[in-house]
Write an enzyme that holds these catalytic residues in place. Structure first.
Site, PDB file in Angstrom:
ATOM      1  N   GLY B  78       0.810  -1.212   0.000  1.00 55.66           N
ATOM      2  CA  GLY B  78       0.000   0.000   0.000  1.00 55.66           C
ATOM      3  C   GLY B  78       0.846   1.266   0.000  1.00 55.66           C
ATOM      4  O   GLY B  78       0.551   2.227  -0.710  1.00 55.66           O
ATOM      5  N   THR B  79       1.901   1.266   0.774  1.00 58.25           N
ATOM      6  CA  THR B  79       2.735   2.463   0.857  1.00 58.25           C
ATOM      7  C   THR B  79       3.350   2.792  -0.496  1.00 58.25           C
ATOM      8  O   THR B  79       3.242   3.916  -0.984  1.00 58.25           O
ATOM      9  CB  THR B  79       3.826   2.287   1.926  1.00 58.25           C
ATOM     10  OG1 THR B  79       3.194   2.230   3.202  1.00 58.25           O
ATOM     11  CG2 THR B  79       4.803   3.443   1.912  1.00 58.25           C
ATOM     12  N   ASN B 158      -8.220   4.203   7.823  1.00 56.03           N
ATOM     13  CA  ASN B 158      -7.638   3.055   8.521  1.00 56.03           C
ATOM     14  C   ASN B 158      -7.837   3.109  10.031  1.00 56.03           C
ATOM     15  O   ASN B 158      -7.901   2.078  10.682  1.00 56.03           O
ATOM     16  CB  ASN B 158      -6.148   2.943   8.203  1.00 56.03           C
ATOM     17  CG  ASN B 158      -5.413   4.251   8.389  1.00 56.03           C
ATOM     18  OD1 ASN B 158      -5.862   5.302   7.946  1.00 56.03           O
ATOM     19  ND2 ASN B 158      -4.294   4.203   9.066  1.00 56.03           N
ATOM     20  N   GLN B 186      -7.873  -0.193   3.066  1.00 55.19           N
ATOM     21  CA  GLN B 186      -8.767  -0.671   4.122  1.00 55.19           C
ATOM     22  C   GLN B 186     -10.141  -1.041   3.568  1.00 55.19           C
ATOM     23  O   GLN B 186     -10.844  -1.862   4.122  1.00 55.19           O
ATOM     24  CB  GLN B 186      -8.930   0.399   5.211  1.00 55.19           C
ATOM     25  CG  GLN B 186      -7.662   0.692   5.984  1.00 55.19           C
ATOM     26  CD  GLN B 186      -7.242  -0.455   6.889  1.00 55.19           C
ATOM     27  OE1 GLN B 186      -8.053  -1.296   7.272  1.00 55.19           O
ATOM     28  NE2 GLN B 186      -5.965  -0.506   7.224  1.00 55.19           N
ATOM     29  N   THR B 244      12.260  -7.163 -10.335  1.00 58.96           N
ATOM     30  CA  THR B 244      11.728  -8.503 -10.584  1.00 58.96           C
ATOM     31  C   THR B 244      10.397  -8.672  -9.869  1.00 58.96           C
ATOM     32  O   THR B 244      10.268  -8.340  -8.688  1.00 58.96           O
ATOM     33  CB  THR B 244      12.736  -9.559 -10.083  1.00 58.96           C
ATOM     34  OG1 THR B 244      13.948  -9.390 -10.815  1.00 58.96           O
ATOM     35  CG2 THR B 244      12.206 -10.966 -10.275  1.00 58.96           C
ATOM     36  N   CYS B 332       1.965   7.488  22.717  1.00 61.43           N
ATOM     37  CA  CYS B 332       2.982   6.623  23.312  1.00 61.43           C
ATOM     38  C   CYS B 332       3.340   5.430  22.446  1.00 61.43           C
ATOM     39  O   CYS B 332       4.404   4.861  22.593  1.00 61.43           O
ATOM     40  CB  CYS B 332       2.517   6.125  24.669  1.00 61.43           C
ATOM     41  SG  CYS B 332       2.422   7.450  25.853  1.00 61.43           S
TER      42      CYS B 332
END
Lengths: 223, 420
Positions: B78-79, B158, B186, B244, B332
């Site tokens: 996806g990125t 997402n 998503q 490839t 966090c």
């Protein structure tokens, strides 16, 4: 400073969903996270404590509130209670910190101020690198609580001012104190004095300086 | 807690992060990892067999997307798909203009790509979403300029699962010759992926969200849409993506999407019911809980709730100890230590993001799993609320205790939406 040897072979508890980075939480961290010591579970009864301080972590937004009882003669810390809006590491680190400061009859304020986040980390057997700031929060809350104690007991010369600009030399009032008072809602010199528990004694120069700071912060946050 | 060793049950509720691979997908992939190992570029038999596998997957995707097979470009996920769609398209169309429109709740792959383009001289308008986490197409329209070349709006979010009005936005863009990209990573498990009905020019998919393999994805690139490659090398994928081909991955992605396509309607209905059941139980049985994102315009598997006054990572770790996996928008747990930009974009203070917990259901989720979660969640909340020093207002717009941050240059700002 953290003892790397202890980290080898430790359980892998959390694996970051995006990066797969492993977070190592030692058994000691887990022990203090699941059973935190010295928590203040009810509303604080002010008569049981001599001082209080609340700080926030600029890194992540965690908050810590701390209450302290001191033996005025020996200056030993008799009780150190806390509450937090914080993560697992903040809970574990503050729990350990409160134990360190109060065990064996309690440390004196002076030695307690020498306890650094690294010392908490050592006792915890280490924390993941990017969670170190969580242990700094306990230390910061304590410093603020101690300053509250010094102010309430009229020991202005002992107030810790590092990192801040002192605007009243005698009472050790810093720009940070003014900023905080303004954020708490103070808008005039009288209101700031009330927040800082100082009625009189400010010099004429510092009054001008303080009034300027009040205007500056009021403009910054409410303007 | 000693209980940790006693509890063997695992309830996995983080399907928006990763899904277990469907065994049928694994089966389809197996022979391409061992027997059919050829480079799909080879003219000999091994190469042809590998290419057949890719071609079959490409046709499957083309059928599901209602596009031509040569409009499908396989990527590493996806990125990469989002980066190719944003950066590749912007660079290839710079002669037509340098303005891009997107929203404040996009995935980081889109937002960071846009920020990178800003450094190359492009201008980007980030359109705010409504408080329910859905963008108003009119606001997209009013952000358009004569030099706008690209609009990017995700199909479904997402974090909070809100479904965006892609068709309506496409209608606005249709006559303006503006390229329209949507990140459907998503959405692909649950929503219609017909690109003709959606009216998009670029659509991004990802294998690991649809019970397929990780490390593989695809981009639909409408014929005629200029896209400049972001990887350089061989001429694979119609010179749009060098390297490839990941043959087993591509075969797996194809199979995974075929299965998802078959299951879509039934699974969507089943999970919507479970989702509403969980939302209703949490918001009724635990006080001071707020659903993030629209209750109806959301993915069938997404529950994202702010449990006020307690920090998300602590909640997550307690639940993990009881065998439950979920995620949080708390600062966090994020790499950057920033609270969820999506929840902040809803106009809420950072404390709501810090307190947010996301449960995303999946094919293996049953009602009993949610009941199991509800056996433990209220107790965990009670424990953590007892130790919390704050009480956040439910309709708060600013942070509760700005004074705690005095002297810190107020990275977390008071009375403002600017939290950096």
């Amino acid at each position: 400073m953290s003892d790397k040897k202890d980290l080898k072979g430790a359980d892998i508890d959390v694996i970051n969903q995006y990066t797969g980075e492993k977070w190592y939480y030692t058994d000691t961290v887990k022990e203090h996270f699941f059973k935190p010591r010295n928590l203040l579970l009810d509303a604080p009864d002010e008569s049981n404590f001599d001082a209080n301080g609340m700080v926030g972590s600029p890194a992540c937004g965690d908050m810590m509130n701390m209450w302290m009882k001191v033996d005025p003669k020996t200056e030993k810390i008799k009780d150190l209670k806390w509450k937090t809006f914080g993560c697992g590491s903040a809970i574990a680190a503050t729990s350990m910190y409160s134990v360190m400061l109060t065990e064996e009859g309690g440390m004196t304020i002076e030695s307690a101020l020498k306890v650094k986040p690294q010392h908490i980390m050592m006792r915890l057997g280490g924390l993941p690198n990017r969670k170190i700031h969580c242990s700094v929060l306990a230390d910061k809350a304590f410093q603020k609580t101690v300053n509250d104690y010094f102010r309430k007991t009229d020991q202005h010369d002992r107030i810790i001012t590092d990192g801040a600009r002192v605007v009243d030399e005698r009472l050790n009032i810093t720009d940070k104190d003014i900023e905080e008072a303004v954020l708490e809602g103070a808008q005039t010199l009288e209101e700031v004095q009330k927040k800082l528990k100082v009625g009189v004694g400010m010099s004429e120069e510092s009054v001008t300086d303080i009034e300027q700071l009040i205007r500056f912060y009021a403009e910054k946050y409410y303007g | 807690m000693s209980k940790e060793t006693e509890i063997k049950r695992r309830v996995y509720l983080d399907h928006a992060a990763a899904t277990p691979m469907d065994l049928r997908v694994k089966e389809a992939m197996d022979s391409y990892m061992t027997d059919e190992y050829g480079n799909a570029g080879g003219l000999y038999r091994e190469g042809r067999r590998a290419k057949d596998g890719i071609d079959h997957a490409r046709k499957s995707l083309a059928r599901i997307l209602s596009c031509r097979p040569d409009e499908v470009v396989f990527t590493s996920g996806g990125t990469e798909g989002d980066v190719l769609a944003i950066i590749g398209t912007a660079r290839a169309n710079k002669d037509r203009g340098s303005h891009i429109v997107t929203t404040t709740i996009e995935h980081q792959a889109v937002l960071e790509s846009c920020e990178a383009l800003e450094k190359e001289g492009f201008e980007v308008t980030y359109v705010d979403v409504e408080p329910n986490g859905v963008v108003d197409p009119k606001k997209i329209e009013s952000a358009l300029r004569d030099d706008t070349i690209l609009v990017s709006v995700m199909y479904a979010n997402n974090e909070i699962g809100t479904i965006q009005p892609i068709r309506n936005i496409a209608k606005i863009l249709k006559d303006r010759k503006i390229i329209f990209h949507t990140d459907a990573c998503q959405a692909s498990e649950y929503l219609d992926l017909d690109v003709q009905k959606l009216g998009v020019d670029l659509l991004v998919l990802n294998g690991s969200k649809v019970y397929g393999p990780k490390g593989v994805g695809a981009v639909f690139v409408r014929n005629g849409t200029r896209v400049r490659p972001i990887l350089f090398g061989g001429a694979q994928e119609g010179k749009r993506r060098a390297g490839t081909e990941n043959v087993p991955g591509i075969v797996g992605l194809g199979r995974a999407l075929e299965i998802a396509d078959e299951m879509k309607v039934r699974e969507g209905a089943r999970l919507s019911e479970l989702r509403d059941y969980l939302i209703s139980r949490i918001t009724k049985e635990i006080k001071r809980t707020i659903l993030n994102g629209d209750a109806k315009e959301r993915l069938p598997n997404n529950v994202n709730i702010s449990i006020l006054d307690i920090e998300g990572e602590a909640t997550l770790l307690y639940l993990d100890n009881y065998g439950i996996a979920c995620s949080t928008g708390s600062a966090c747990t994020s790499e950057s230590l920033d609270p969820s930009h999506v929840i902040l974009a809803l106009g809420k203070p950072y404390e709501h993001a810090h307190a947010s917990i996301r449960f995303t259901l999946g094919r293996g989720t049953k009602k009993e799993d949610l009941d199991y979660l509800m056996e433990y969640l209220p107790g965990v909340v009670t424990t953590l609320r007892k130790i919390s020093p704050i009480t956040v207002e439910e309709d708060a717009k600013g942070m509760s205790h700005p004074e705690a941050f005095a002297g810190e240059n107020m990275r977390v700002k008071a009375n403002s939406k600017n939290y950096k």
